[in-house]
Design a protein around this motif. Structure first.
Motif, mmCIF file in Angstrom:
data_model
loop_
_atom_site.group_PDB
_atom_site.id
_atom_site.type_symbol
_atom_site.label_atom_id
_atom_site.label_comp_id
_atom_site.label_asym_id
_atom_site.label_seq_id
_atom_site.Cartn_x
_atom_site.Cartn_y
_atom_site.Cartn_z
ATOM 1 N N LEU A 64 42.507 16.466 19.331
ATOM 2 C CA LEU A 64 42.420 17.599 20.245
ATOM 3 C C LEU A 64 41.123 17.532 21.044
ATOM 4 O O LEU A 64 41.124 17.704 22.276
ATOM 5 C CB LEU A 64 42.496 18.909 19.462
ATOM 6 N N CYS A 65 40.035 17.254 20.361
ATOM 7 C CA CYS A 65 38.724 17.121 21.011
ATOM 8 C C CYS A 65 38.738 15.960 22.003
ATOM 9 O O CYS A 65 38.293 16.096 23.153
ATOM 10 C CB CYS A 65 37.644 16.918 19.943
ATOM 11 N N ILE A 68 40.897 16.626 25.266
ATOM 12 C CA ILE A 68 40.294 17.575 26.204
ATOM 13 C C ILE A 68 39.162 16.910 26.978
ATOM 14 O O ILE A 68 39.064 17.041 28.202
ATOM 15 C CB ILE A 68 39.796 18.825 25.461
ATOM 16 N N MET A 71 40.531 14.410 29.486
ATOM 17 C CA MET A 71 41.122 15.074 30.638
ATOM 18 C C MET A 71 40.052 15.629 31.566
ATOM 19 O O MET A 71 40.170 15.541 32.795
ATOM 20 C CB MET A 71 42.062 16.197 30.172
ATOM 21 N N GLU A 72 38.985 16.193 30.990
ATOM 22 C CA GLU A 72 37.871 16.692 31.799
ATOM 23 C C GLU A 72 37.289 15.569 32.658
ATOM 24 O O GLU A 72 37.090 15.731 33.872
ATOM 25 C CB GLU A 72 36.776 17.255 30.892
ATOM 26 N N ALA A 125 45.861 11.461 28.148
ATOM 27 C CA ALA A 125 45.235 12.698 27.670
ATOM 28 C C ALA A 125 46.278 13.785 27.452
ATOM 29 O O ALA A 125 46.221 14.521 26.453
ATOM 30 C CB ALA A 125 44.177 13.168 28.667
ATOM 31 N N LEU A 129 47.126 15.375 23.916
ATOM 32 C CA LEU A 129 46.901 16.821 23.806
ATOM 33 C C LEU A 129 48.150 17.528 23.295
ATOM 34 O O LEU A 129 48.057 18.420 22.445
ATOM 35 C CB LEU A 129 46.497 17.380 25.168
ATOM 36 N N VAL A 148 40.918 26.575 25.990
ATOM 37 C CA VAL A 148 41.202 25.196 26.416
ATOM 38 C C VAL A 148 41.119 25.079 27.932
ATOM 39 O O VAL A 148 40.530 24.131 28.467
ATOM 40 C CB VAL A 148 42.589 24.750 25.911
ATOM 41 N N MET A 151 37.576 25.181 28.969
ATOM 42 C CA MET A 151 36.920 23.915 28.618
ATOM 43 C C MET A 151 37.169 22.863 29.694
ATOM 44 O O MET A 151 36.257 22.108 30.070
ATOM 45 C CB MET A 151 37.434 23.409 27.266
ATOM 46 N N LEU A 152 38.382 22.812 30.207
ATOM 47 C CA LEU A 152 38.709 21.845 31.254
ATOM 48 C C LEU A 152 37.929 22.145 32.535
ATOM 49 O O LEU A 152 37.394 21.248 33.182
ATOM 50 C CB LEU A 152 40.209 21.858 31.533
ATOM 51 N N GLN A 216 32.658 21.471 24.724
ATOM 52 C CA GLN A 216 33.263 20.662 23.674
ATOM 53 C C GLN A 216 33.070 21.289 22.297
ATOM 54 O O GLN A 216 33.985 21.845 21.720
ATOM 55 C CB GLN A 216 32.688 19.229 23.705
ATOM 56 N N LEU A 220 35.387 24.461 20.651
ATOM 57 C CA LEU A 220 36.270 23.835 19.665
ATOM 58 C C LEU A 220 36.184 24.555 18.325
ATOM 59 O O LEU A 220 37.188 24.703 17.627
ATOM 60 C CB LEU A 220 35.907 22.354 19.503
#
Length: 262
Positions: A64-65, A68, A71-72, A125, A129, A148, A151-152, A216, A220
């Motif tokens: 999961l970490c 993300i 993708m960022e 990603a 995800l 989430v 975060m992105l 992150q 998380l």
């Protein structure tokens, strides 16, 4: 603002049409981006074949970490690639033409490159995800889903800010400084694991100096249920503030720019 967005879309359409003139090259490059990132995924997979946890984090939690952060980085690199290749614009004297045009410098640099081939990383990603969403032991709520998303947004801002710093330094060096890759590509690599596994000092650096931890580690912890304060939902949005000093350095560089003489 609407006019600028329209102009940026026009820039992007020109770049994309140019890339589509060489469809095989585009497909192979996109596939290459997928395979390069897939090697990182394999590293995580084989690590957890040997160890069931990494400092208390399970396989699905690490995925999961990783997804993300990947993708960022991919989103930021896709639309802010012009800053990452800015040294060529300065060395070739092309920035002189940018300055005499009526539109802002940042819009023109952003529109100079659009890396659609980063869809290869994006696809991986997204797949990772979705898998992590389905297997991680998390009780998903609206607040965690928004975490989430934030975060992105915050992660894109941080990586875009780092690309902007890289470009701003080119005003003084004419060439790109490779040490910046430690903060961009390096962050993508070590960001695949929660930052606290690297020790207290790294976590402090990633909180105070370059706020990776805001997009992150801390959010998380909220998603995984290790903290319950709703403040953690909005922490990633604070990372957008990182763009302010990055933009200040860019303006400082523009004011002190001298033509390369090319």
């Amino acid at each position: 603002m609407r006019q600028k967005l329209k102009l940026y879309r026009h820039y992007v359409s020109i770049v994309v049409r140019g890339m589509m003139q060489y469809k095989v090259s585009f497909l192979l490059t996109t596939l290459g981006q997928f395979l390069v990132s897939f090697n990182v995924f394999l590293g995580i997979y084989f690590l957890f074949q040997r160890f069931h946890q990494v400092k208390g984090y399970s396989y699905s939690e690490v995925l999961l970490c990783y997804a993300i952060v990947l993708m960022e980085f991919s989103l930021a690199e896709m639309w802010a690639r012009g800053f990452d290749t800015f040294s060529g614009i300065v060395k070739n004297g092309e920035f002189d033409r940018v300055l005499v045009r009526p539109q802002g410098e940042i819009l023109q640099v952003l529109g100079s490159r659009f890396e659609l081939t980063r869809l290869g990383r994006m696809f991986q990603a997204i797949v990772v995800l979705i898998y992590a969403f389905c297997t991680v032991e998390v009780s998903w709520t609206a607040g965690k889903v928004w975490t989430v998303i934030f975060m992105l947004i915050g992660g894109m801002a941080i990586f875009a800010g780092l690309f902007l710093i890289y470009a701003a330094l080119c005003f003084f060096t004419l060439d790109g400084l490779e040490f910046m890759n430690v903060l961009t590509d390096g962050a993508r690599e070590y960001g695949k694991y929660p930052l606290d596994i690297y020790g207290k000092r790294i976590l402090q650096f990633a909180t105070v100096f370059v706020p990776y931890a805001l997009v992150q580690y801390y959010p998380l912890q909220y998603i995984l249920g290790r903290v319950t304060s709703p403040v953690y939902i909005f922490l990633p949005l604070l990372a957008v503030v990182f763009l302010l000093p990055c933009y200040g350095l860019w303006r400082f560089g523009v004011r002190h720019y001298k033509s390369s003489g090319s």
